[in-house]
Design a protein around this motif. Structure first.
Motif, short mmCIF file in Angstrom:
data_model
loop_
_atom_site.label_atom_id
_atom_site.label_comp_id
_atom_site.label_asym_id
_atom_site.label_seq_id
_atom_site.Cartn_x
_atom_site.Cartn_y
_atom_site.Cartn_z
N LEU A 182 0.84 -1.20 0.00
CA LEU A 182 0.00 0.00 0.00
C LEU A 182 0.87 1.24 0.00
O LEU A 182 2.06 1.20 0.34
CB LEU A 182 -0.95 0.04 1.20
CG LEU A 182 -0.46 0.62 2.54
CD1 LEU A 182 -1.63 0.93 3.45
CD2 LEU A 182 0.51 -0.31 3.22
N GLY A 183 0.26 2.35 -0.39
CA GLY A 183 0.89 3.65 -0.28
C GLY A 183 -0.15 4.65 0.17
O GLY A 183 -1.30 4.60 -0.29
N VAL A 184 0.21 5.50 1.09
CA VAL A 184 -0.71 6.50 1.65
C VAL A 184 -0.32 7.88 1.13
O VAL A 184 0.83 8.30 1.29
CB VAL A 184 -0.69 6.49 3.18
CG1 VAL A 184 -1.62 7.57 3.74
CG2 VAL A 184 -1.06 5.12 3.73
N GLY A 185 -1.26 8.56 0.51
CA GLY A 185 -1.03 9.91 0.03
C GLY A 185 -1.87 10.92 0.79
O GLY A 185 -3.03 10.64 1.10
N ILE A 186 -1.29 12.06 1.13
CA ILE A 186 -2.00 13.12 1.85
C ILE A 186 -1.66 14.45 1.18
O ILE A 186 -0.51 14.71 0.84
CB ILE A 186 -1.61 13.18 3.33
CG1 ILE A 186 -1.81 11.82 4.00
CG2 ILE A 186 -2.42 14.25 4.07
CD1 ILE A 186 -1.28 11.77 5.43
N HIS A 187 -2.69 15.27 1.02
CA HIS A 187 -2.48 16.61 0.45
C HIS A 187 -3.29 17.61 1.26
O HIS A 187 -4.46 17.36 1.59
CB HIS A 187 -2.94 16.63 -1.01
CG HIS A 187 -2.93 17.99 -1.62
ND1 HIS A 187 -1.76 18.66 -1.94
CD2 HIS A 187 -3.95 18.83 -1.98
CE1 HIS A 187 -2.06 19.83 -2.47
NE2 HIS A 187 -3.37 19.96 -2.49
N VAL A 188 -2.67 18.74 1.60
CA VAL A 188 -3.37 19.82 2.30
C VAL A 188 -3.74 20.87 1.25
O VAL A 188 -2.86 21.47 0.62
CB VAL A 188 -2.49 20.45 3.39
CG1 VAL A 188 -3.27 21.55 4.13
CG2 VAL A 188 -2.02 19.39 4.37
N GLY A 189 -5.04 21.06 1.05
CA GLY A 189 -5.50 21.97 0.02
C GLY A 189 -5.26 23.43 0.35
O GLY A 189 -4.87 23.79 1.47
N SER A 190 -5.50 24.28 -0.63
CA SER A 190 -5.26 25.71 -0.45
C SER A 190 -6.13 26.32 0.63
O SER A 190 -5.79 27.35 1.21
CB SER A 190 -5.49 26.44 -1.79
OG SER A 190 -6.81 26.20 -2.25
N ASP A 191 -7.28 25.68 0.92
CA ASP A 191 -8.15 26.17 1.98
C ASP A 191 -7.97 25.41 3.28
O ASP A 191 -8.75 25.57 4.23
CB ASP A 191 -9.61 26.11 1.53
CG ASP A 191 -10.08 24.68 1.26
OD1 ASP A 191 -9.23 23.75 1.29
OD2 ASP A 191 -11.28 24.48 1.00
N GLY A 192 -6.95 24.55 3.34
CA GLY A 192 -6.67 23.78 4.54
C GLY A 192 -7.33 22.42 4.59
O GLY A 192 -7.11 21.66 5.53
N THR A 193 -8.15 22.09 3.59
CA THR A 193 -8.81 20.79 3.56
C THR A 193 -7.79 19.67 3.40
O THR A 193 -6.85 19.79 2.60
CB THR A 193 -9.82 20.71 2.39
OG1 THR A 193 -10.83 21.71 2.57
CG2 THR A 193 -10.49 19.33 2.32
N TYR A 195 -6.85 16.03 2.10
CA TYR A 195 -7.24 15.02 1.12
C TYR A 195 -6.39 13.77 1.35
O TYR A 195 -5.17 13.86 1.48
CB TYR A 195 -7.04 15.55 -0.30
CG TYR A 195 -7.92 16.72 -0.64
CD1 TYR A 195 -9.20 16.53 -1.15
CD2 TYR A 195 -7.48 18.03 -0.42
CE1 TYR A 195 -10.02 17.62 -1.46
CE2 TYR A 195 -8.29 19.12 -0.73
CZ TYR A 195 -9.56 18.91 -1.24
OH TYR A 195 -10.36 19.97 -1.54
N TRP A 196 -7.05 12.62 1.39
CA TRP A 196 -6.40 11.35 1.69
C TRP A 196 -6.59 10.36 0.54
O TRP A 196 -7.68 10.28 -0.03
CB TRP A 196 -7.00 10.73 2.95
CG TRP A 196 -7.04 11.62 4.15
CD1 TRP A 196 -7.93 12.63 4.39
CD2 TRP A 196 -6.18 11.56 5.28
NE1 TRP A 196 -7.67 13.21 5.61
CE2 TRP A 196 -6.60 12.58 6.18
CE3 TRP A 196 -5.09 10.75 5.62
CZ2 TRP A 196 -5.97 12.80 7.40
CZ3 TRP A 196 -4.47 10.97 6.84
CH2 TRP A 196 -4.90 11.99 7.70
#
Length: 202
Positions: A182-193, A195-196
């Motif tokens: 598995l691989g886990v990806g995380i992103h913090v959006g421009s509004d702070g949201t 995303y997983w």
């Protein structure tokens, strides 16, 4: 500026402001603080508590001991979130009598791309219109099959996992006997949201 006054003013700098200014790229920061920094960074200054600009050249390197700060707050690293979520996946698999999944750096990179894409389009379809599975070809992922779980908004891995385990399709993906990576990806959006994305392969 008088050196003594400068020293006193620097001593009053907001620790959060200094920490955000020096934070590594993978550190999750409070959005309101980050936006405030951007205004002053453009002029190569940083604001003290009186909101007076102090040249960045006069600001010493400040380190913040955030050992008592909960993981949901500003100084949690994304790598720690990834490890926690991968651990939760393996905990659930263990409860079901299944073997643990290995974390793949290649899958991690692919999942990070998918997480970042979710800010533009929250879907298993990619922003350019291709199906999510085309990420396998982009990264030459191993295995004959693959699965993807997505989520947004929840700030804690435990909340994300609880939501997935309450969804039959997401739960089935987590407990698929054929998976071994598995691989886990995380992103913090421009509004702070937040995303997983998790990508599974056999």
């Amino acid at each position: 500026m008088d050196k003594t006054l400068t020293f006193c003013r620097i001593g009053l700098l907001l620790l959060l402001t200094a920490a955000v200014a020096l934070a590594p790229a993978d550190v999750v920061v409070d959005r309101s603080v980050k936006d405030a920094i951007a205004v002053f960074a453009a002029a190569d200054v940083i604001a003290d508590v009186a909101l007076d600009p102090v040249p960045l050249a006069e600001v010493p390197l400040l380190l913040v001991d955030d050992g008592d700060v909960p993981l949901s707050e500003s100084f949690s690293t994304l790598s720690e979130y990834r490890a926690r979520l991968a651990g939760l996946v393996n905990t659930e698999r263990g409860k079901a009598g299944l073997g643990p999944l290995s974390v793949s750096e290649l899958l991690q990179a692919a999942a990070d791309v998918r997480a970042a894409e979710l800010e533009s389009l929250y879907s298993h379809t990619r922003p350019d219109g291709r199906e999510w599975s085309t990420i396998r070809r982009d990264f030459e992922l191993p295995g004959r099959g693959a699965g993807e779980n997505l989520h947004k908004a929840y700030p804690e891995p435990e909340q994300v996992m609880a939501s997935w385990m309450n969804s039959s399709d997401h739960k089935s993906n987590i407990l698929m006997p054929e998976w071994n990576r598995l691989g886990v990806g995380i992103h913090v959006g421009s509004d702070g949201t937040m995303y997983w994305a998790i990508i599974f392969t056999d």
